[in-house]
Motif scaffolding. Sequence first.
Motif, PDB file in Angstrom:
ATOM      1  N   ALA A 102      -0.341   6.691  13.451  1.00 34.08           N
ATOM      2  CA  ALA A 102      -1.182   6.136  12.390  1.00 34.08           C
ATOM      3  C   ALA A 102      -0.658   6.535  11.013  1.00 34.08           C
ATOM      4  CB  ALA A 102      -2.623   6.594  12.563  1.00 34.08           C
ATOM      5  N   GLY A 103      -0.204   7.772  10.889  1.00 38.86           N
ATOM      6  CA  GLY A 103       0.338   8.248   9.614  1.00 38.86           C
ATOM      7  C   GLY A 103       1.609   7.524   9.225  1.00 38.86           C
ATOM      8  N   ILE A 104       2.490   7.300  10.195  1.00 36.73           N
ATOM      9  CA  ILE A 104       3.742   6.583   9.924  1.00 36.73           C
ATOM     10  C   ILE A 104       3.469   5.141   9.507  1.00 36.73           C
ATOM     11  CG2 ILE A 104       5.841   5.675  10.987  1.00 36.73           C
ATOM     12  CD1 ILE A 104       6.021   8.634  10.350  1.00 36.73           C
ATOM     13  N   LEU A 105       2.523   4.488  10.202  1.00 33.21           N
ATOM     14  CA  LEU A 105       2.200   3.093   9.862  1.00 33.21           C
ATOM     15  C   LEU A 105       1.636   2.987   8.446  1.00 33.21           C
ATOM     16  CD1 LEU A 105       0.578   1.798  13.191  1.00 33.21           C
ATOM     17  CD2 LEU A 105       2.777   1.120  12.212  1.00 33.21           C
ATOM     18  N   LEU A 106       0.742   3.926   8.087  1.00 30.91           N
ATOM     19  CA  LEU A 106       0.162   3.884   6.743  1.00 30.91           C
ATOM     20  C   LEU A 106       1.234   4.120   5.684  1.00 30.91           C
ATOM     21  CD1 LEU A 106      -2.311   3.691   4.917  1.00 30.91           C
ATOM     22  CD2 LEU A 106      -2.613   6.168   5.205  1.00 30.91           C
ATOM     23  N   LEU A 107       2.107   5.075   5.908  1.00 33.90           N
ATOM     24  CA  LEU A 107       3.184   5.335   4.951  1.00 33.90           C
ATOM     25  C   LEU A 107       4.095   4.124   4.825  1.00 33.90           C
ATOM     26  CD1 LEU A 107       4.734   7.272   3.094  1.00 33.90           C
ATOM     27  CD2 LEU A 107       5.993   8.068   5.121  1.00 33.90           C
ATOM     28  N   ALA A 108       4.388   3.459   5.949  1.00 33.21           N
ATOM     29  CA  ALA A 108       5.264   2.282   5.914  1.00 33.21           C
ATOM     30  C   ALA A 108       4.659   1.175   5.061  1.00 33.21           C
ATOM     31  CB  ALA A 108       5.514   1.777   7.336  1.00 33.21           C
ATOM     32  N   VAL A 149      -1.081  -7.827   7.548  1.00 34.72           N
ATOM     33  CA  VAL A 149      -0.868  -6.685   8.449  1.00 34.72           C
ATOM     34  C   VAL A 149      -0.998  -5.382   7.669  1.00 34.72           C
ATOM     35  CG1 VAL A 149       0.805  -5.532   9.952  1.00 34.72           C
ATOM     36  CG2 VAL A 149       0.604  -8.033   9.984  1.00 34.72           C
ATOM     37  N   TYR A 150      -0.335  -5.325   6.494  1.00 33.01           N
ATOM     38  CA  TYR A 150      -0.397  -4.101   5.690  1.00 33.01           C
ATOM     39  C   TYR A 150      -1.839  -3.753   5.307  1.00 33.01           C
ATOM     40  CZ  TYR A 150       4.553  -5.365   4.996  1.00 33.01           C
ATOM     41  OH  TYR A 150       5.862  -5.718   5.181  1.00 33.01           O
ATOM     42  N   LYS A 151      -2.573  -4.757   4.862  1.00 40.25           N
ATOM     43  CA  LYS A 151      -3.939  -4.503   4.392  1.00 40.25           C
ATOM     44  C   LYS A 151      -4.874  -4.127   5.548  1.00 40.25           C
ATOM     45  CE  LYS A 151      -4.881  -4.780   0.660  1.00 40.25           C
ATOM     46  NZ  LYS A 151      -4.975  -3.767  -0.427  1.00 40.25           N
ATOM     47  N   MET A 152      -4.647  -4.683   6.745  1.00 39.49           N
ATOM     48  CA  MET A 152      -5.473  -4.308   7.892  1.00 39.49           C
ATOM     49  C   MET A 152      -5.254  -2.836   8.249  1.00 39.49           C
ATOM     50  SD  MET A 152      -7.525  -6.663   8.706  1.00 39.49           S
ATOM     51  CE  MET A 152      -8.134  -5.870  10.203  1.00 39.49           C
ATOM     52  N   ILE A 153      -4.014  -2.367   8.125  1.00 40.74           N
ATOM     53  CA  ILE A 153      -3.757  -0.934   8.345  1.00 40.74           C
ATOM     54  C   ILE A 153      -4.518  -0.112   7.307  1.00 40.74           C
ATOM     55  CG2 ILE A 153      -1.965   0.850   8.247  1.00 40.74           C
ATOM     56  CD1 ILE A 153      -0.015  -1.255   9.380  1.00 40.74           C
ATOM     57  N   PHE A 154      -4.503  -0.573   6.079  1.00 43.56           N
ATOM     58  CA  PHE A 154      -5.203   0.106   4.988  1.00 43.56           C
ATOM     59  C   PHE A 154      -6.710   0.118   5.222  1.00 43.56           C
ATOM     60  CE2 PHE A 154      -6.880   0.433   0.632  1.00 43.56           C
ATOM     61  CZ  PHE A 154      -6.124   1.499   0.147  1.00 43.56           C
ATOM     62  N   LEU A 158      -8.229  -0.112   8.276  1.00 42.67           N
ATOM     63  CA  LEU A 158      -8.582   0.586   9.521  1.00 42.67           C
ATOM     64  C   LEU A 158      -8.359   2.086   9.449  1.00 42.67           C
ATOM     65  CD1 LEU A 158      -7.144  -1.964  12.112  1.00 42.67           C
ATOM     66  CD2 LEU A 158      -9.555  -1.532  11.592  1.00 42.67           C
ATOM     67  N   ALA A 159      -7.435   2.537   8.586  1.00 42.24           N
ATOM     68  CA  ALA A 159      -7.086   3.964   8.546  1.00 42.24           C
ATOM     69  C   ALA A 159      -8.289   4.875   8.297  1.00 42.24           C
ATOM     70  CB  ALA A 159      -5.990   4.199   7.509  1.00 42.24           C
ATOM     71  N   PRO A 160      -9.105   4.663   7.258  1.00 41.84           N
ATOM     72  CA  PRO A 160     -10.255   5.567   7.065  1.00 41.84           C
ATOM     73  C   PRO A 160     -11.318   5.424   8.159  1.00 41.84           C
ATOM     74  CG  PRO A 160     -10.354   3.732   5.512  1.00 41.84           C
ATOM     75  CD  PRO A 160      -9.016   3.658   6.188  1.00 41.84           C
ATOM     76  N   LEU A 161     -11.441   4.232   8.739  1.00 43.70           N
ATOM     77  CA  LEU A 161     -12.387   4.046   9.840  1.00 43.70           C
ATOM     78  C   LEU A 161     -11.974   4.859  11.054  1.00 43.70           C
ATOM     79  CD1 LEU A 161     -12.943   0.176   9.573  1.00 43.70           C
ATOM     80  CD2 LEU A 161     -14.596   1.963   8.989  1.00 43.70           C
ATOM     81  N   LEU A 162     -10.688   4.896  11.330  1.00 47.23           N
ATOM     82  CA  LEU A 162     -10.200   5.672  12.470  1.00 47.23           C
ATOM     83  C   LEU A 162     -10.506   7.148  12.301  1.00 47.23           C
ATOM     84  CD1 LEU A 162      -6.737   3.958  13.104  1.00 47.23           C
ATOM     85  CD2 LEU A 162      -8.798   3.798  14.506  1.00 47.23           C
ATOM     86  N   PHE A 163     -10.388   7.634  11.065  1.00 51.36           N
ATOM     87  CA  PHE A 163     -10.687   9.060  10.844  1.00 51.36           C
ATOM     88  C   PHE A 163     -12.174   9.339  10.946  1.00 51.36           C
ATOM     89  CE2 PHE A 163     -12.029  12.480   8.013  1.00 51.36           C
ATOM     90  CZ  PHE A 163     -11.331  13.544   8.574  1.00 51.36           C
ATOM     91  N   LEU A 164     -12.992   8.547  10.272  1.00 59.45           N
ATOM     92  CA  LEU A 164     -14.417   8.836  10.182  1.00 59.45           C
ATOM     93  C   LEU A 164     -15.172   8.566  11.484  1.00 59.45           C
ATOM     94  CD1 LEU A 164     -15.113   7.439   6.600  1.00 59.45           C
ATOM     95  CD2 LEU A 164     -14.951   9.838   7.289  1.00 59.45           C
TER      96      LEU A 164
END
Length: 755
Positions: A63-69, A364-369, A371-377
């Motif tokens: 997840a971290g690599i995808l967000l950084l990409a 695709v980029y924005k969906m990662i953006f 989903l990222a905080p949702l995955l954590f919370l």
Amino acid sequence: MNDTFWYIVAAEIIVLMLLYFSAKKWTWSRHILLSLFLIVNALYLFWRAAETIPTLGIISFIAGILLLATEVMGYFQAIVFTILSWRPFKRKHIPLSELESLPAVDVFIATYNEPEDLLKRTMIACTMMRYPEDLLKVYVCDDGKRESVRRLAESLGVGYISRPGNEHAKAGNLNDALTKTDGEIVVTMDADMVPKAEFLERTLGQFTDEKVSFVQAPQVFYNADPFQYNLFFEDNITNEQDFFMRRLEEGKDRFNATMYIGSNALFRRKSLEDIGGFATGVITEDMATGMLLQTGQQKTVFVNETLAVGLAPETYADLLKQRDRWCRGNIQVTRKWNPMKIKGLSFMQRLLYMDGINYWFFGVYKMIFLLAPLLFLIFSIYSLNAEFETLVLYWLPAFLSSQLAFRLMSDQKRTVLWSHVYEVAMAPYMAVSVITEAFMRKNIKFNVTAKGIQNDRRQFLWRVSIPYLVLLALTFIALARVVVHFTTSLTLFQNEDVLYINIFWIIYNAVALVLALMVSVERPRFRGAERHKVDLEGTVSAGGRTLPCKVLDLSETGVRFEVAHPEAKSWLSEEEHFTLSAGPINGLHVHKLWVGGQAEAMAAAGGKFQNVTLEQYRSLIQVMFLEMADIYTKRIYERSSLGRAFLKFFRGTEKQPAQAKRMAVREQVNMSATLKVNNVIYEAVVRDYSMSGCRVQVKNVKSIQPGDIVYISGREDDFPDNYARTQWIQQRGRKTWVGMQFLQESISSQSSSIS
């Protein structure tokens, strides 16, 4: 947090703000700000890569690599935009007098199923462009093979071209027209794009350079797009496409990388013939054709002026369908003509085309953006792992410099926050488009964007809004967990620094999701033809009396005017029919629909035109389109905060529009009638009707589509038999409800009145 931290943060903000305000005046300051923007964002990304990738588990690491990409790809796009904006560029006008001799010009109006009244205005405007009549030929290229369109074209002195099949859609249509014409210059116009009188005068001179293969003018839209219209924000933000059409295309022109956008373009016929005509085999033939015409040291030109105006998608669902087509088409072009492999393109041309293709992966980029905080919370899956102070120290200058640099480079045609809203709204759909096209290669049919949509009630697009509702539901679940963490003894999150980061992040995303949900609420569109604001002095006559008036707005079908006279209101109220003359318009017959105004000495009225002749129609087109003032180039984002958008939406939603009040005067009936569509007759029941249209109920009719021209005949004498255009269709069980707008004149009477 210690005092030193806040001093550093405050110093960063002060330096950036000083540079931003001074950049408006001094070029050196502009260059420093843009350089600093790239530097601080690069530092942020280096810090992100070195310090924040989570190592708590394989899922968090991925997840971290995808967000950084996604952030790295966004940075590459920022570099390209900065290059385009580093030095403002504008083409010098070359007058027709610079040409050794005026070339013959063929204008192609490509159509498939667009309404005929829309086609009529485009055809007439094209014939009225200022250019020698013997050198200008206009052709309607009808892939719908409609006999009524052929008759309309002949009556207007326009050539009619059709072909047996529909191979290669629009590109095939244009290529067929190339084989049947011989003008040295070819102009392509979409069916809804109406050129101004000086279109050729402002563009054709660029062909003095023998290496110029095509000249492109921007597509400008005179109606509000769904973001503007559904949010009641027409006066605060520009059309969503203006940023690309005006700002990016101008920047690309400096590097000979202007993109052909399908309309409002002029081509050297020989250049088209050298590449085999318009590119086929993809659903975005325009991008491919333009790129191929830039090989071998050929030149292209962008003229950044409002020279033609047309219709943006009128519903949010249609906008998404259009962007889906563009997204898939760009990927198809990459497969067939990879910009990195085509011979004859420069490095910058390759870079700009690849950047344009990369843009369509924003879903695709924005969906990662998202989903990222949702995955954590919700699931405690980390996408980044950082201390709050350190993140603010690196992130804040990167974020603020992005806001300021983008505002500076976009000439206030876009802001970062509104870009976030647009991308969040379209992200779920564009992500599906990219994945299915890039990896599944799903074939889709070329669809023409619907025009002239009309409806009389608000509609919530449930299917369109499903992704937003799901993401917002997950957001509420995530925030509920945060509340539990802070208000109970349960410890749901171990790292509170990361928790604070994700709380801010999810709220930032939620604001955009709510706005996307609001855009999914379609406002009523009561008029089939857009009104154009004008300021014409004229006269209005009725009952043997003539008074001066001022025309406030016009369409092809109606008018609003104002009369200043001691007896204005009583006189307008008494009369039902008027004769209007203003500017080049003479003797228009107007049937009054409403009268308004609080004072007796100043009153306004609105009406519908009747029995419009060809000369009168030409005059209307002249006033509304050919000689229109350019109010579009200067439009910017003004008082466009997201908070104001929320406020205007809820305030506007509460009010009953003036058009609804005027059009609510409908007679409720239960009258048998017949509908004739494409020579097929259907039995129907008229449920209500007014002077402008009616609503009918039909059983088991699947062949009627929005935009179809229907002849409706009532079984009672007081019902006006007429041609009507289908505006909306609703299916309720086995019955179909159809809303129709009466045409200002029947198709049969058109021929007699314009011959």
